[in-house]
Design a protein around this motif. Structure first.
Motif, PDB file in Angstrom:
ATOM      1  N   THR A  50      34.447  -9.090  20.100  1.00 63.15           N
ATOM      2  CA  THR A  50      33.444  -8.024  19.955  1.00 63.15           C
ATOM      3  C   THR A  50      32.043  -8.618  20.037  1.00 63.15           C
ATOM      4  OG1 THR A  50      33.339  -8.214  17.535  1.00 63.15           O
ATOM      5  CG2 THR A  50      34.946  -6.651  18.436  1.00 63.15           C
ATOM      6  N   ARG A  51      31.082  -7.730  20.271  1.00 60.72           N
ATOM      7  CA  ARG A  51      29.672  -8.158  20.271  1.00 60.72           C
ATOM      8  C   ARG A  51      28.872  -7.123  19.491  1.00 60.72           C
ATOM      9  NH1 ARG A  51      28.187  -9.540  25.646  1.00 60.72           N
ATOM     10  NH2 ARG A  51      29.045 -11.547  25.061  1.00 60.72           N
ATOM     11  N   ASN A  52      28.030  -7.618  18.598  1.00 61.67           N
ATOM     12  CA  ASN A  52      27.201  -6.733  17.796  1.00 61.67           C
ATOM     13  C   ASN A  52      25.748  -7.155  17.933  1.00 61.67           C
ATOM     14  OD1 ASN A  52      26.744  -4.588  16.109  1.00 61.67           O
ATOM     15  ND2 ASN A  52      27.311  -5.648  14.229  1.00 61.67           N
ATOM     16  N   SER A  53      24.879  -6.178  18.021  1.00 54.85           N
ATOM     17  CA  SER A  53      23.437  -6.425  18.089  1.00 54.85           C
ATOM     18  C   SER A  53      22.826  -6.154  16.733  1.00 54.85           C
ATOM     19  CB  SER A  53      22.780  -5.516  19.129  1.00 54.85           C
ATOM     20  OG  SER A  53      23.295  -5.794  20.405  1.00 54.85           O
ATOM     21  N   PHE A  54      21.859  -6.989  16.378  1.00 51.76           N
ATOM     22  CA  PHE A  54      21.142  -6.788  15.127  1.00 51.76           C
ATOM     23  C   PHE A  54      19.738  -7.336  15.325  1.00 51.76           C
ATOM     24  CE2 PHE A  54      19.665  -7.903  10.882  1.00 51.76           C
ATOM     25  CZ  PHE A  54      19.916  -6.728  10.209  1.00 51.76           C
ATOM     26  N   GLY A  55      18.745  -6.502  15.128  1.00 51.78           N
ATOM     27  CA  GLY A  55      17.368  -6.948  15.356  1.00 51.78           C
ATOM     28  C   GLY A  55      17.200  -7.383  16.800  1.00 51.78           C
ATOM     29  N   LYS A  56      16.695  -8.587  17.000  1.00 50.97           N
ATOM     30  CA  LYS A  56      16.488  -9.115  18.347  1.00 50.97           C
ATOM     31  C   LYS A  56      17.668  -9.952  18.832  1.00 50.97           C
ATOM     32  CE  LYS A  56      11.481  -9.315  17.957  1.00 50.97           C
ATOM     33  NZ  LYS A  56      10.290 -10.173  17.977  1.00 50.97           N
ATOM     34  N   GLY A  57      18.710 -10.083  18.019  1.00 48.75           N
ATOM     35  CA  GLY A  57      19.813 -10.965  18.382  1.00 48.75           C
ATOM     36  C   GLY A  57      21.130 -10.247  18.579  1.00 48.75           C
ATOM     37  N   THR A  58      22.101 -11.019  19.024  1.00 45.76           N
ATOM     38  CA  THR A  58      23.465 -10.514  19.167  1.00 45.76           C
ATOM     39  C   THR A  58      24.425 -11.574  18.641  1.00 45.76           C
ATOM     40  OG1 THR A  58      23.753 -11.394  21.390  1.00 45.76           O
ATOM     41  CG2 THR A  58      22.952  -9.129  21.231  1.00 45.76           C
TER      42      THR A  58
END
Length: 168
Positions: A50-58
């Motif tokens: 899976t891939r999750n984005s948070f703020g400016k990152g992943t």
């Protein structure tokens, strides 16, 4: 211990190495995007990657142990997404490259074959000259390094600067 199984539809083009093993986490993503699913009658409803984005990152999360080739392909995708790749990632595994410049300011590429087998690579930089063989090399050309051999390619200048005389 989980017997090796594949990821559905081979999403990372690992072909025969499209295998995971050891364990299979049954991930239930909330905000994460599923990237790959297990190819299994029961586990197939759960994503393996899976891939999750948070703020400016992943963050890319692997809920299993990937084969070496599969892991390499996932990592290359992550590096590409982050803008951290170069043509050097496509070199055969036994070939290493270093870059530098000489006293004239020309860029040099040092290719080293650390194996008992010949290795072929696609030269990805500006045209130049292999200083060891004195053979011209152009961008995209296939270069073969013999076992335990090296090539030092000096890029051509971008063009010589010739002052233009005024005709007043």
């Amino acid at each position: 211990m989980l017997r090796p199984l594949a990821l559905k539809d081979d999403p990372y083009q690992a072909v025969a190495d499209n295998k995971v093993s050891e364990w299979a986490e049954m991930l239930i993503p909330d905000t994460a995007k599923p990237l790959a699913y297990y190819d299994h009658p029961f586990l197939g409803k759960y994503p393996a990657v899976t891939r999750n984005s948070f703020g400016k990152g992943t963050l890319t999360y692997e809920g299993t142990v990937l084969s070496d080739k599969l892991q390499q392909n996932v990592l290359l995708e992550v590096l590409k997404q982050a803008g951290l790749t170069s043509p050097d990632q496509g070199l055969p595994p036994p070939v290493r490259v270093k870059h530098g410049s000489n006293r004239s300011g020309k860029t040099l590429h040092y290719y080293l074959n650390y194996s008992n087998d010949s290795q072929t690579l696609s030269y990805a930089y500006r045209s130049g000259m292999d200083l060891l063989s004195q053979i011209a090399v152009i961008q995209g050309q296939q270069v073969t390094l013999k076992p335990w051999d090296a090539a030092i390619i000096e890029e051509n200048s971008q063009g010589s600067h010739v002052p233009i005389q005024s005709t007043r």
